[in-house]
Write a protein that holds these residues in place. Structure first.
Motif, PDB file in Angstrom:
ATOM      1  N   TYR A   7      -3.797 -19.721   3.855  1.00 54.25           N
ATOM      2  CA  TYR A   7      -4.802 -19.978   4.894  1.00 54.25           C
ATOM      3  C   TYR A   7      -4.760 -18.894   5.978  1.00 54.25           C
ATOM      4  N   SER A  18      -5.512 -26.352  12.178  1.00 52.91           N
ATOM      5  CA  SER A  18      -5.384 -27.120  10.936  1.00 52.91           C
ATOM      6  C   SER A  18      -5.282 -28.605  11.259  1.00 52.91           C
ATOM      7  N   TYR A  77     -11.136 -28.039   2.848  1.00 49.72           N
ATOM      8  CA  TYR A  77      -9.985 -27.374   2.231  1.00 49.72           C
ATOM      9  C   TYR A  77      -8.895 -28.432   2.073  1.00 49.72           C
TER      10      TYR A  77
END
Length: 259
Positions: A7, A18, A77
């Motif tokens: 990432y 995140s 994701y």
């Protein structure tokens, strides 16, 4: 390569915080039609599953794409940490379950033994029931190690899906470019290079040739298996000649991919 390293390498870590939101396996038991085998795979082989990043118009400057066939309002994701005993077969089962259960486009990052595998799948709305989706075709990379980042092909793949390189016009184009890159990585060994083909006609031609190469390789594998069991010398020679002919055919087909 850890998922967090991936990432960071594609620019997500620097762009968005995140979420690291754990996804309970029960979600898929409740909202997806799973058979016993699929439930067993999810139970036995997933260590942890989380929504790591969620891209929406409110978190990133990308617009939704909605028409009669596609409903792309964002991109998820999802990181799936696999247990050590997991094999490609279990990855394939989990991959299909996640893509099929979630209506939004998903980029799955499987994590196993410091390696990652990226999976994508374009999907369209079900014409009969638009709350469901139809999976068009899934693609996946091979396992990628952190130690291979110096590898030119892996570097090119990472750069091709970096946030600074992907189309931001809408979520359909954004996701499609990532899917094409994953597809290109998947076919790297056959094509001989990492080459994203964006032209639909050229990509269709490439897929036809790749399909022929795969079929020919399967024929060779069957002949080699039969030759190994054969006891007569003249039969072994016949098998060997056929294998050589098919190998030459693969060489000719590979040359077509370079045009």
């Amino acid at each position: 390569m850890s998922a967090s390293t991936f990432y960071r390498e594609i620019g997500l870590e620097q762009k968005l915080p995140s979420l690291n939101k754990k996804l309970d396996k029960k979600i898929f038991y409740d909202y997806a039609v799973l058979n016993k085998k699929e439930k067993d795979v999810i139970t036995k082989y997933i260590e942890r599953m989380e929504l790591t990043y969620l891209l929406t118009p409110s978190t990133i400057n990308i617009q939704p794409f909605i028409n009669d066939d596609f409903h792309y309002e964002g991109v998820m994701y999802i990181t799936v940490r696999m247990r050590e005993e997991a094999t490609e077969k279990q990855v394939a089962v989990i991959e299909e379950v996640i893509h099929g259960a979630l209506p939004n486009p998903v980029i799955i990052v499987f994590h196993l033994n410091e390696e990652i595998l990226v999976s994508t799948c374009m999907k369209r709305l079900n014409k009969v029931n638009q709350s469901n989706v139809v999976l068009i075709e899934s693609h996946r990379t091979a396992w990628i190690s952190l130690h291979d980042l110096e590898n030119t092909l892996i570097h090119d793949f990472i750069q091709s899906i970096h946030l600074t390189k992907v189309n931001f016009s809408n979520f359909f184009e954004f996701y499609k470019e990532i899917d094409l890159a994953v597809q290109a990585y998947q076919h790297m060994d056959i094509v001989g290079s990492f080459r994203v083909v964006k032209d639909d006609r050229k990509r269709e031609q490439q897929q036809i040739v790749i399909g022929k190469i795969n079929e020919t390789e399967q024929e060779i594998a069957k002949l080699k298996k039969a030759m190994k069991k054969e006891t007569q010398f003249n039969k072994k020679v016949e098998y060997n000649v056929k294998i050589q002919q098919l190998s030459n055919k693969i060489t000719e087909l590979t040359l077509e991919l370079e045009l």
